[in-house]
Design a protein around this motif. Structure first.
Motif, PDB file in Angstrom:
ATOM      1  N   ALA A 173     -14.874   5.039 -82.937  1.00 13.55           N
ATOM      2  CA  ALA A 173     -14.476   5.307 -81.548  1.00 13.55           C
ATOM      3  C   ALA A 173     -12.958   5.177 -81.395  1.00 13.55           C
ATOM      4  O   ALA A 173     -12.422   4.060 -81.394  1.00 13.55           O
ATOM      5  CB  ALA A 173     -15.182   4.337 -80.610  1.00 13.55           C
ATOM      6  N   GLU A 190      -9.993  12.266 -78.167  1.00 13.85           N
ATOM      7  CA  GLU A 190     -11.064  13.243 -77.994  1.00 13.85           C
ATOM      8  C   GLU A 190     -11.645  13.707 -79.331  1.00 13.85           C
ATOM      9  O   GLU A 190     -12.558  14.536 -79.354  1.00 13.85           O
ATOM     10  CB  GLU A 190     -10.548  14.448 -77.212  1.00 13.85           C
ATOM     11  N   ALA A 191     -11.111  13.153 -80.422  1.00 13.31           N
ATOM     12  CA  ALA A 191     -11.574  13.570 -81.756  1.00 13.31           C
ATOM     13  C   ALA A 191     -13.036  13.186 -81.955  1.00 13.31           C
ATOM     14  O   ALA A 191     -13.462  12.084 -81.625  1.00 13.31           O
ATOM     15  CB  ALA A 191     -10.712  12.928 -82.834  1.00 13.31           C
ATOM     16  N   LYS A 192     -13.802  14.108 -82.509  1.00 15.66           N
ATOM     17  CA  LYS A 192     -15.224  13.890 -82.749  1.00 15.66           C
ATOM     18  C   LYS A 192     -15.541  13.716 -84.232  1.00 15.66           C
ATOM     19  O   LYS A 192     -16.705  13.585 -84.596  1.00 15.66           O
ATOM     20  CB  LYS A 192     -16.026  15.078 -82.195  1.00 15.66           C
ATOM     21  N   HIS A 193     -14.508  13.718 -85.061  1.00 17.42           N
ATOM     22  CA  HIS A 193     -14.723  13.633 -86.497  1.00 17.42           C
ATOM     23  C   HIS A 193     -14.070  12.369 -87.051  1.00 17.42           C
ATOM     24  O   HIS A 193     -12.899  12.078 -86.778  1.00 17.42           O
ATOM     25  CB  HIS A 193     -14.145  14.859 -87.197  1.00 17.42           C
TER      26      HIS A 193
END
Length: 246
Positions: free
Chosen positions: A128, A64-67
């Motif tokens: 991703a 779920e990491a966005k960085h």
């Protein structure tokens, strides 16, 4: 990437999963009756259960990491650990060879990971996590194992008095034996894990086969490049290795 295939996964309930442990218990009982020492096996399975359960929870947050920084940090840790474990088979000080192993994993495995994720799969975003973390795990593990095998065989040949070029050649061939065997066996003796998992998830066998071909290519390339680079980088220490065997 085309992700329109049906990917409905059959859910395994905890009680159903426990059924898979029944044959394991039978083997452990046999080990105990025959050798009176099943502690190592029990310890191994206990670690497996704990590690996979924990990594399952961790991966939920990583995926779920966005960085990109988070993913880069995870990849860095994977490479650092893989490089250290790769030298477990050598009798020389790990600290001496560790920078060489790390460079081999970084360049050999890292270049293959970059090609697969950005060239073959064209991930968007490029980091991703659902794709790059599992693929990196396979690539770095293949690099780690090949370096480990190469280091052990190279050291043995050097201590026998073989010249550098021959020791290097023998070590590289030895490092690639497991993956070369898998190239002959895949599809005939076994369906590899990734292909099996995709088929069980409802993916077309043809699509799963393409992914498995990609995986076999990337693992062989990563293993070969990492082992080759390590053997090249270790050349200046060849005389020291020979002296260690005298």
């Amino acid at each position: 990437m085309n992700t329109t295939e049906n990917t409905t996964v059959h859910q395994i309930a905890p009680l159903d999963l426990a059924l898979a442990a029944l044959p394991v218990l039978v083997v452990i009982v046999i080990l105990h009756l025959w050798s009176r020492d099943a502690r190592e096996t029990l310890y191994g399975f206990a670690r497996m259960l704990l590690q996979l359960t924990l990594i399952g929870y961790v991966l939920v947050y990583i995926f779920e990491a966005k960085h990109a920084a988070v993913i880069i940090a995870v990849l860095a840790v994977m490479m650092l650990v893989a490089s250290w474990i790769a030298l477990r088979t050598t009798r020389l000080p790990r600290r001496t060879l560790y920078p060489l192993a790390l460079a081999a994993v970084l360049v050999g495995g890292g270049s293959v990971l970059l090609l697969i994720t950005q060239g073959v799969l064209s991930l968007s975003p490029w980091y991703a996590p659902r794709y790059i973390i599992p693929l990196a795990g396979m690539i770095f593990a293949a690099s780690m194992n090949s370096i480990s095998l190469a280091a052990e065989r190279f050291e043995a040949e050097a201590m026998r008095g073989e010249p550098y070029a021959r020791a290097r050649s023998i070590a590289l061939k030895a490092a690639l034996i497991p993956l070369t065997n898998s190239l002959f066996a895949v599809g005939l003796v076994s369906l590899p894990g990734m292909m099996t998992g995709q088929i069980l998830s409802g993916v077309s066998p043809m699509i799963a086969a393409r992914y498995q071909i990609m995986v076999m290519c990337m693992m062989f390339a990563a293993a070969g490049l990492a082992a080759s680079l390590f053997l090249l980088l270790v050349k200046p220490r060849f005389d020291d290795i020979k002296k260690a065997g005298e």
